[in-house]
Write an enzyme that holds these catalytic residues in place. Structure first.
Site, mmCIF file in Angstrom:
data_model
loop_
_atom_site.group_PDB
_atom_site.id
_atom_site.type_symbol
_atom_site.label_atom_id
_atom_site.label_comp_id
_atom_site.label_asym_id
_atom_site.label_seq_id
_atom_site.Cartn_x
_atom_site.Cartn_y
_atom_site.Cartn_z
ATOM 1 N N ASP A 1 0.846 -1.196 0.000
ATOM 2 C CA ASP A 1 0.000 0.000 0.000
ATOM 3 C C ASP A 1 0.880 1.244 0.000
ATOM 4 O O ASP A 1 1.783 1.378 0.830
ATOM 5 C CB ASP A 1 -0.894 0.006 1.247
ATOM 6 C CG ASP A 1 -1.818 1.221 1.267
ATOM 7 O OD1 ASP A 1 -2.766 1.246 0.458
ATOM 8 O OD2 ASP A 1 -1.584 2.145 2.073
ATOM 9 N N TYR B 1 2.696 10.250 0.029
ATOM 10 C CA TYR B 1 3.711 9.758 0.969
ATOM 11 C C TYR B 1 5.104 10.157 0.478
ATOM 12 O O TYR B 1 5.680 9.519 -0.404
ATOM 13 C CB TYR B 1 3.633 8.233 1.133
ATOM 14 C CG TYR B 1 2.330 7.713 1.723
ATOM 15 C CD1 TYR B 1 1.454 8.561 2.401
ATOM 16 C CD2 TYR B 1 1.977 6.379 1.603
ATOM 17 C CE1 TYR B 1 0.264 8.090 2.934
ATOM 18 C CE2 TYR B 1 0.783 5.896 2.144
ATOM 19 C CZ TYR B 1 -0.067 6.761 2.800
ATOM 20 O OH TYR B 1 -1.248 6.277 3.323
ATOM 21 N N GLN C 1 -10.576 1.581 2.986
ATOM 22 C CA GLN C 1 -9.390 1.651 3.852
ATOM 23 C C GLN C 1 -9.645 2.622 5.008
ATOM 24 O O GLN C 1 -9.483 3.826 4.869
ATOM 25 C CB GLN C 1 -8.153 2.068 3.039
ATOM 26 C CG GLN C 1 -6.902 1.948 3.881
ATOM 27 C CD GLN C 1 -5.595 2.247 3.158
ATOM 28 O OE1 GLN C 1 -4.728 2.916 3.714
ATOM 29 N NE2 GLN C 1 -5.439 1.760 1.952
ATOM 30 N N GLY D 1 -2.939 1.617 10.182
ATOM 31 C CA GLY D 1 -2.502 1.919 11.548
ATOM 32 C C GLY D 1 -2.760 0.801 12.547
ATOM 33 O O GLY D 1 -3.077 1.077 13.706
ATOM 34 N N ARG E 1 0.527 3.533 15.010
ATOM 35 C CA ARG E 1 1.758 4.317 14.788
ATOM 36 C C ARG E 1 2.859 3.967 15.780
ATOM 37 O O ARG E 1 3.605 4.821 16.236
ATOM 38 C CB ARG E 1 1.423 5.815 14.797
ATOM 39 C CG ARG E 1 0.485 6.189 13.643
ATOM 40 C CD ARG E 1 -0.119 7.543 13.749
ATOM 41 N NE ARG E 1 -1.067 7.683 14.825
ATOM 42 C CZ ARG E 1 -2.295 7.133 14.849
ATOM 43 N NH1 ARG E 1 -2.713 6.391 13.848
ATOM 44 N NH2 ARG E 1 -3.085 7.315 15.883
ATOM 45 N N ARG F 1 3.785 11.927 15.242
ATOM 46 C CA ARG F 1 3.422 11.602 16.620
ATOM 47 C C ARG F 1 3.570 12.810 17.553
ATOM 48 O O ARG F 1 3.015 12.828 18.638
ATOM 49 C CB ARG F 1 4.207 10.393 17.088
ATOM 50 C CG ARG F 1 3.628 9.156 16.384
ATOM 51 C CD ARG F 1 4.501 7.988 16.351
ATOM 52 N NE ARG F 1 5.748 8.206 15.654
ATOM 53 C CZ ARG F 1 6.588 7.234 15.338
ATOM 54 N NH1 ARG F 1 6.284 5.990 15.644
ATOM 55 N NH2 ARG F 1 7.712 7.489 14.711
ATOM 56 N N ARG G 1 9.549 -0.189 8.172
ATOM 57 C CA ARG G 1 10.530 0.435 7.263
ATOM 58 C C ARG G 1 11.932 -0.121 7.438
ATOM 59 O O ARG G 1 12.891 0.401 6.880
ATOM 60 C CB ARG G 1 10.520 1.938 7.408
ATOM 61 C CG ARG G 1 10.745 2.422 8.820
ATOM 62 C CD ARG G 1 10.815 3.916 8.817
ATOM 63 N NE ARG G 1 10.405 4.462 10.089
ATOM 64 C CZ ARG G 1 10.377 5.750 10.351
ATOM 65 N NH1 ARG G 1 10.733 6.607 9.442
ATOM 66 N NH2 ARG G 1 10.009 6.176 11.535
HETATM 67 P P1 NAP Z 1 1.387 1.395 11.967
HETATM 68 O O1 NAP Z 1 1.626 0.333 10.987
HETATM 69 O O2 NAP Z 1 0.294 1.199 12.947
HETATM 70 O O3 NAP Z 1 2.692 1.709 12.788
HETATM 71 C C1 NAP Z 1 3.905 1.997 12.202
HETATM 72 C C2 NAP Z 1 4.907 2.129 13.336
HETATM 73 O O4 NAP Z 1 5.133 0.817 13.868
HETATM 74 C C3 NAP Z 1 6.259 2.698 12.983
HETATM 75 O O5 NAP Z 1 6.537 3.683 13.968
HETATM 76 C C4 NAP Z 1 7.225 1.546 13.170
HETATM 77 O O6 NAP Z 1 8.407 1.895 13.850
HETATM 78 C C5 NAP Z 1 6.498 0.644 14.103
HETATM 79 N N1 NAP Z 1 6.824 -0.764 13.890
HETATM 80 C C6 NAP Z 1 6.494 -1.564 12.847
HETATM 81 N N2 NAP Z 1 6.962 -2.805 13.038
HETATM 82 C C7 NAP Z 1 7.617 -2.798 14.236
HETATM 83 C C8 NAP Z 1 8.347 -3.756 14.970
HETATM 84 N N3 NAP Z 1 8.464 -5.018 14.546
HETATM 85 N N4 NAP Z 1 8.881 -3.395 16.153
HETATM 86 C C9 NAP Z 1 8.743 -2.134 16.628
HETATM 87 N N5 NAP Z 1 8.088 -1.164 15.956
HETATM 88 C C10 NAP Z 1 7.541 -1.491 14.765
HETATM 89 O O7 NAP Z 1 1.092 2.814 11.323
HETATM 90 P P2 NAP Z 1 1.072 3.465 9.892
HETATM 91 O O8 NAP Z 1 2.401 3.316 9.222
HETATM 92 O O9 NAP Z 1 0.503 4.807 10.117
HETATM 93 O O10 NAP Z 1 0.006 2.638 9.071
HETATM 94 C C11 NAP Z 1 0.351 1.565 8.241
HETATM 95 C C12 NAP Z 1 0.058 1.880 6.794
HETATM 96 O O11 NAP Z 1 -1.328 2.235 6.622
HETATM 97 C C13 NAP Z 1 0.811 3.094 6.228
HETATM 98 O O12 NAP Z 1 2.153 2.800 5.906
HETATM 99 C C14 NAP Z 1 -0.035 3.407 5.023
HETATM 100 O O13 NAP Z 1 0.243 2.508 3.956
HETATM 101 C C15 NAP Z 1 -1.448 3.152 5.558
HETATM 102 N N6 NAP Z 1 -2.113 4.395 6.043
HETATM 103 C C16 NAP Z 1 -3.161 4.896 5.332
HETATM 104 C C17 NAP Z 1 -3.816 6.050 5.733
HETATM 105 C C18 NAP Z 1 -4.980 6.572 4.932
HETATM 106 O O14 NAP Z 1 -5.439 7.706 5.148
HETATM 107 N N7 NAP Z 1 -5.506 5.786 4.022
HETATM 108 C C19 NAP Z 1 -3.398 6.720 6.907
HETATM 109 C C20 NAP Z 1 -2.351 6.169 7.640
HETATM 110 C C21 NAP Z 1 -1.722 5.009 7.203
HETATM 111 P P3 NAP Z 1 9.593 2.822 13.227
HETATM 112 O O15 NAP Z 1 9.022 4.207 13.160
HETATM 113 O O16 NAP Z 1 10.681 2.689 14.259
HETATM 114 O O17 NAP Z 1 9.920 2.250 11.895
#
Ligand code: NAP
Length: 333
Positions: A52, A57, A175, A204, A208, A227, A282
């Site tokens: 995704d 982004y 989504q 999410g 996050r 954050r 990442r």
């Molecule tokens: P998330 O997946 O809930 O959280 C990402 C965070 O988790 C990052 O800070 C990352 O750490 C941490 N993380 C991931 N794996 C980990 C591990 N094994 N150990 C420790 N920490 C870990 O939040 P998100 O990135 O906001 O959401 C996921 C995806 O959803 C996005 O990438 C995007 O594709 C999509 N999204 C869509 C919308 C929309 O409006 N449609 C909005 C938000 C997100 P680090 O920072 O240290 O890497």
């Protein structure tokens, strides 16, 4: 890996997807291209076949990295690319724009950055009140008919907005934000998804990073990190959320020999209507944790115990509204 079919498309997507907002760098304190590509390759190696991304982004950076990673690996046809449309940016500020002209233009830009000639799942990123939803939907329907996109999706839409969209176009995916701490969609979007047999991609799922168990009371964020503007990461709420995380972790260990991250993602996957959780990794090693969320289920007792922890620990749960980009000022009929 677990897989699930997106209704009416035949696409069998992995139930964990690689989310690439952080990989774009913007609002996540920057990015490293090689590390990001290694992460996407690690995701593919684990059986993740859904990525995704979105033009916004990193203002093109995330899509470019995804395109490069897939090109380096080859076998474009084995990967489902989900990207988005309908946000424009000027000097770092974002506005919504889901007009037909903008959609057509953005699609060409995304195809170029992603090094492909079709998008698997094309999602309207945020509802744009300045453009009639039917007009946006008609354009998405046209792209679907032209074979440029293989599935139509929306993100951050309400059921009413989806009703209007579906009066004109097919709709396959939705989504919304969804995780243990942000459950607002249970009142409207999730029942709608079930009723209409849509496929929901939960964004999410780790809130996050809050639900990973790695956040500490003194964890600091810097630069443009979102954050810094997320109320959950500020006092006094931050302490409440960290306390809930600790109890959830204890529950996970006692009942399942798992950790809080495992139950957070499993909980999302176990909710009827949810097809996939978008995991925002990442670094390649962050994906090693994916296996812990797969191939087991939370039982009814554990679900009730989780709800009790949340009720006890978080006095007034708040949602992800702080992330919404400003609405376009003009209002459409
Ligand atoms: P998330 O997946 O809930 O959280 C990402 C965070 O988790 C990052 O800070 C990352 O750490 C941490 N993380 C991931 N794996 C980990 C591990 N094994 N150990 C420790 N920490 C870990 O939040 P998100 O990135 O906001 O959401 C996921 C995806 O959803 C996005 O990438 C995007 O594709 C999509 N999204 C869509 C919308 C929309 O409006 N449609 C909005 C938000 C997100 P680090 O920072 O240290 O890497």
């Amino acid at each position: 890996m677990e897989y699930k079919i997106i209704s009416d498309t035949g696409m069998n997507v992995s139930r964990i997807a690689q989310g690439t907002w952080a990989i774009g760098g913007w609002m996540w304190g920057g990015t490293d291209e090689r590390e990001s590509i290694r992460t996407i390759h690690a995701a593919l190696d684990q059986g993740i076949n859904l990525i995704d991304t979105a033009p916004v982004y990193g203002f093109g950076v995330s899509e470019e990295i995804v395109g490069k990673a897939i090109a380096e690996r080859g076998h474009r046809e084995k990967v489902f690319i989900a990207t988005k449309v309908g946000l424009e940016w000027h000097d770092g500020s974002i506005t919504r724009n889901s007009s037909p002209a903008r959609i057509r233009q953005e699609l060409q830009d995304s195809l170029r950055r992603l090094r492909t000639d079709y998008i698997d799942i094309y999602q309207v990123h945020w509802p744009d009140m300045a453009v009639p939803i039917e007009e946006t939907a008609r354009t998405m329907h046209a792209l679907f008919k032209e074979g440029l996109i293989r599935a139509v999706g929306v993100s951050n839409y309400s059921p009413e907005q989806m009703n209007r969209f579906m009066s004109v176009s097919e709709l396959h995916t939705v989504q919304p934000p969804y995780n243990l701490f942000e459950r607002q969609i249970e009142g409207d979007v999730l029942p709608y998804v079930r009723k209409k047999n849509l496929s929901a991609f939960a964004y999410g799922p780790l809130c996050r990073g809050l639900l990973t168990g790695t956040m500490q009371p003194d964890t600091k964020f810097s630069g443009d990190d979102l954050r810094l503007s997320d109320p959950k990461f500020q006092p006094p709420l931050y302490a409440q959320y960290l306390s809930a995380v600790q109890q959830l972790d204890e529950l996970a260990q006692e009942r399942y020999a798992k950790n809080v991250m495992d139950i957070a993602v499993r909980w999302v996957l176990d909710q009827p209507g949810i097809t996939t959780a978008l995991w925002g990794a990442r670094h390649p090693e962050e994906l090693e944790a994916v296996a812990g969320a797969l191939d087991w289920h939370l039982d009814a007792d554990a679900l009730a115990a989780i709800d009790q922890i949340l009720r006890q620990k978080i006095a007034s749960p708040i949602g992800p509204e702080f992330m919404a980009p400003p609405a376009n000022n003009a209002v459409a009929a």
